[in-house]
Write a protein that holds these residues in place. Structure first.
Motif, PDB file in Angstrom:
ATOM      1  N   LEU A  98     -36.309   1.483 -41.367  1.00 34.59           N
ATOM      2  CA  LEU A  98     -36.287   2.684 -42.210  1.00 34.59           C
ATOM      3  C   LEU A  98     -34.905   2.890 -42.813  1.00 34.59           C
ATOM      4  CD1 LEU A  98     -37.635   5.287 -43.238  1.00 34.59           C
ATOM      5  CD2 LEU A  98     -36.880   6.391 -41.124  1.00 34.59           C
ATOM      6  N   LEU A  99     -33.863   2.653 -42.013  1.00 40.17           N
ATOM      7  CA  LEU A  99     -32.500   2.787 -42.542  1.00 40.17           C
ATOM      8  C   LEU A  99     -32.253   1.812 -43.685  1.00 40.17           C
ATOM      9  CD1 LEU A  99     -29.969   3.273 -39.603  1.00 40.17           C
ATOM     10  CD2 LEU A  99     -30.796   4.939 -41.246  1.00 40.17           C
ATOM     11  N   ILE A 100     -32.722   0.574 -43.525  1.00 37.69           N
ATOM     12  CA  ILE A 100     -32.506  -0.441 -44.563  1.00 37.69           C
ATOM     13  C   ILE A 100     -33.186  -0.032 -45.862  1.00 37.69           C
ATOM     14  CG2 ILE A 100     -33.059  -2.810 -45.217  1.00 37.69           C
ATOM     15  CD1 ILE A 100     -32.662  -3.572 -42.274  1.00 37.69           C
ATOM     16  N   VAL A 101     -34.438   0.413 -45.778  1.00 38.39           N
ATOM     17  CA  VAL A 101     -35.171   0.815 -46.989  1.00 38.39           C
ATOM     18  C   VAL A 101     -34.532   2.044 -47.621  1.00 38.39           C
ATOM     19  CG1 VAL A 101     -37.375   1.674 -47.853  1.00 38.39           C
ATOM     20  CG2 VAL A 101     -37.329  -0.199 -46.214  1.00 38.39           C
ATOM     21  N   SER A 102     -34.201   3.037 -46.789  1.00 43.59           N
ATOM     22  CA  SER A 102     -33.597   4.262 -47.312  1.00 43.59           C
ATOM     23  C   SER A 102     -32.245   3.986 -47.959  1.00 43.59           C
ATOM     24  CB  SER A 102     -33.455   5.284 -46.180  1.00 43.59           C
ATOM     25  OG  SER A 102     -32.795   6.450 -46.636  1.00 43.59           O
ATOM     26  N   ALA A 103     -31.427   3.165 -47.296  1.00 43.29           N
ATOM     27  CA  ALA A 103     -30.111   2.849 -47.850  1.00 43.29           C
ATOM     28  C   ALA A 103     -30.232   2.065 -49.152  1.00 43.29           C
ATOM     29  CB  ALA A 103     -29.298   2.060 -46.831  1.00 43.29           C
ATOM     30  N   MET A 104     -31.211   1.173 -49.233  1.00 40.54           N
ATOM     31  CA  MET A 104     -31.413   0.390 -50.459  1.00 40.54           C
ATOM     32  C   MET A 104     -31.830   1.295 -51.611  1.00 40.54           C
ATOM     33  SD  MET A 104     -33.955  -2.854 -51.030  1.00 40.54           S
ATOM     34  CE  MET A 104     -35.375  -1.862 -50.522  1.00 40.54           C
ATOM     35  N   GLN A 105     -32.723   2.238 -51.336  1.00 43.33           N
ATOM     36  CA  GLN A 105     -33.204   3.132 -52.391  1.00 43.33           C
ATOM     37  C   GLN A 105     -32.115   4.091 -52.863  1.00 43.33           C
ATOM     38  OE1 GLN A 105     -36.563   4.907 -50.442  1.00 43.33           O
ATOM     39  NE2 GLN A 105     -37.977   3.270 -51.058  1.00 43.33           N
ATOM     40  N   ASN A 106     -31.217   4.468 -51.969  1.00 48.38           N
ATOM     41  CA  ASN A 106     -30.144   5.416 -52.316  1.00 48.38           C
ATOM     42  C   ASN A 106     -28.812   4.734 -52.598  1.00 48.38           C
ATOM     43  OD1 ASN A 106     -31.393   8.245 -51.787  1.00 48.38           O
ATOM     44  ND2 ASN A 106     -31.996   7.041 -50.006  1.00 48.38           N
ATOM     45  N   TYR A 107     -28.821   3.412 -52.638  1.00 47.43           N
ATOM     46  CA  TYR A 107     -27.640   2.598 -52.939  1.00 47.43           C
ATOM     47  C   TYR A 107     -26.475   2.938 -52.007  1.00 47.43           C
ATOM     48  CZ  TYR A 107     -25.023  -0.620 -55.842  1.00 47.43           C
ATOM     49  OH  TYR A 107     -24.340  -1.715 -56.295  1.00 47.43           O
ATOM     50  N   GLN A 108     -26.787   3.019 -50.717  1.00 48.90           N
ATOM     51  CA  GLN A 108     -25.753   3.209 -49.681  1.00 48.90           C
ATOM     52  C   GLN A 108     -25.489   1.847 -49.049  1.00 48.90           C
ATOM     53  OE1 GLN A 108     -28.149   6.366 -47.689  1.00 48.90           O
ATOM     54  NE2 GLN A 108     -26.260   7.583 -47.806  1.00 48.90           N
ATOM     55  N   MET A 109     -24.628   1.083 -49.669  1.00 54.38           N
ATOM     56  CA  MET A 109     -24.453  -0.313 -49.285  1.00 54.38           C
ATOM     57  C   MET A 109     -23.844  -0.475 -47.901  1.00 54.38           C
ATOM     58  SD  MET A 109     -25.776  -2.198 -51.579  1.00 54.38           S
ATOM     59  CE  MET A 109     -27.040  -0.937 -51.744  1.00 54.38           C
ATOM     60  N   GLN A 110     -22.906   0.405 -47.548  1.00 55.85           N
ATOM     61  CA  GLN A 110     -22.315   0.296 -46.213  1.00 55.85           C
ATOM     62  C   GLN A 110     -23.370   0.513 -45.128  1.00 55.85           C
ATOM     63  OE1 GLN A 110     -20.875   1.938 -48.709  1.00 55.85           O
ATOM     64  NE2 GLN A 110     -18.945   0.836 -48.984  1.00 55.85           N
ATOM     65  N   LEU A 111     -24.224   1.507 -45.331  1.00 56.52           N
ATOM     66  CA  LEU A 111     -25.296   1.770 -44.370  1.00 56.52           C
ATOM     67  C   LEU A 111     -26.305   0.626 -44.346  1.00 56.52           C
ATOM     68  CD1 LEU A 111     -26.816   3.577 -42.388  1.00 56.52           C
ATOM     69  CD2 LEU A 111     -27.816   4.767 -44.358  1.00 56.52           C
ATOM     70  N   LEU A 112     -26.629   0.097 -45.515  1.00 58.59           N
ATOM     71  CA  LEU A 112     -27.576  -1.012 -45.594  1.00 58.59           C
ATOM     72  C   LEU A 112     -27.088  -2.224 -44.810  1.00 58.59           C
ATOM     73  CD1 LEU A 112     -30.032  -2.506 -46.863  1.00 58.59           C
ATOM     74  CD2 LEU A 112     -28.586  -2.988 -48.844  1.00 58.59           C
ATOM     75  N   TRP A 113     -25.830  -2.591 -45.035  1.00 55.40           N
ATOM     76  CA  TRP A 113     -25.293  -3.759 -44.346  1.00 55.40           C
ATOM     77  C   TRP A 113     -25.061  -3.483 -42.866  1.00 55.40           C
ATOM     78  CZ3 TRP A 113     -24.580  -8.719 -45.873  1.00 55.40           C
ATOM     79  CH2 TRP A 113     -24.815  -8.991 -47.221  1.00 55.40           C
ATOM     80  N   ALA A 114     -24.715  -2.262 -42.521  1.00 55.90           N
ATOM     81  CA  ALA A 114     -24.529  -1.917 -41.107  1.00 55.90           C
ATOM     82  C   ALA A 114     -25.852  -2.035 -40.356  1.00 55.90           C
ATOM     83  CB  ALA A 114     -23.971  -0.510 -40.980  1.00 55.90           C
ATOM     84  N   ALA A 115     -26.943  -1.554 -40.945  1.00 58.21           N
ATOM     85  CA  ALA A 115     -28.257  -1.659 -40.304  1.00 58.21           C
ATOM     86  C   ALA A 115     -28.699  -3.112 -40.203  1.00 58.21           C
ATOM     87  CB  ALA A 115     -29.284  -0.839 -41.082  1.00 58.21           C
TER      88      ALA A 115
END
Length: 252
Positions: free
Chosen positions: A208-225
């Motif tokens: 869920l974090l990966i999808v949410s971060a991708m949709q909101n362009y939160q790259m640090q969160l995406l890569w951290a997850a």
């Protein structure tokens, strides 16, 4: 070269490879060779080091680990029962083989809507993890049971042993190393299956974090997850590899 020296050399290669990979990831992000979607590794680490980032990542990591563990236990257990049934009742083997192959061939994206409407969004990740584990374990165990030793089989036949006695005293002990081989392969598959299952509307989890971060362009969160899921997969792989080596020393 002695065994300790070979072990030291292997460890040195692993460490050197990991360091080179980290340096390459940092340089790609620092120089923006892959665009803004690939941040420097130091930025990801800084995000994880913040209280908010660490708390968010930890809560979702625990949820994914729990779903993967449930799927791992269920998938391995069902596969083991199926492999034993195929051994004890040979007439069931063709049907079980075809059923497992067909179930494995169905795309996850096609199963997800069905699972959401039947088991619910919270349990879908565990079910998908169980399906991923089940196929690997079933193939591993049926192959292990089929790898028979003719001299030992002849001895048990002469002694008049039953099918269950052969299973308990001959085939099961001989299949223990293969069982742990299957666990080594299945542990990362369970993490991946749970993460993918969380893409389809789970309330929490790394997926869920990966999808949410991708949709909101939160790259640090995406890569951290993504890195958290990767580290979790590597950790489970290493743990079961150690168990597999111990099993080989004991039963091989």
């Amino acid at each position: 070269m002695s065994a300790p020296a070979r072990r030291g050399t292997a460890i040195a290669y692993v460490v050197a490879g990991a360091v080179l990979l980290l340096v390459a990831a940092q340089l790609i992000g620092q120089l923006q060779l892959a665009g803004r979607a690939w941040p420097p590794l130091t930025d990801v680490v800084e995000y994880v080091a913040t209280p908010a980032g660490a708390s968010l990542l930890w809560r979702n990591l625990v949820v994914t680990t729990a779903s993967a563990a449930r799927g791992f236990v269920i998938g391995a257990g069902v596969a083991l029962v199926g492999a034993v049934l195929a051994l004890v009742i040979p007439a069931l083997r063709p049907g079980l083989d075809r059923f497992s192959a067909i179930l494995h061939a169905v795309p996850t994206i096609a199963l997800a809507p069905l699972l959401i409407t039947t088991v619910g969004r919270e349990d879908t990740p565990a079910v998908i993890a169980a399906l991923s584990v089940g196929f690997l374990m079933f193939v591993t165990m049926t192959s292990a049971f089929a790898n028979r030793s003719e001299p030992h089989e002849d001895v048990f036949t002469v002694l008049g042993s039953s099918r269950i006695q052969r299973l308990v005293r001959l085939e099961a002990p001989r299949a223990v190393p293969a069982f742990f081989d299957g666990l080594v392969l299945s542990a990362p598959a369970a993490i991946l299956g749970a993460t993918i299952g969380e893409w389809f509307g789970a309330p929490m989890g790394l997926g869920l974090l990966i999808v949410s971060a991708m949709q909101n362009y939160q790259m640090q969160l995406l890569w951290a997850a993504a890195l958290a899921a990767t580290i979790l997969s590597l950790a489970t792989y290493l743990v079961f590899t150690l168990l597999q080596r111990a099993a080989v020393r004991r039963f091989a």
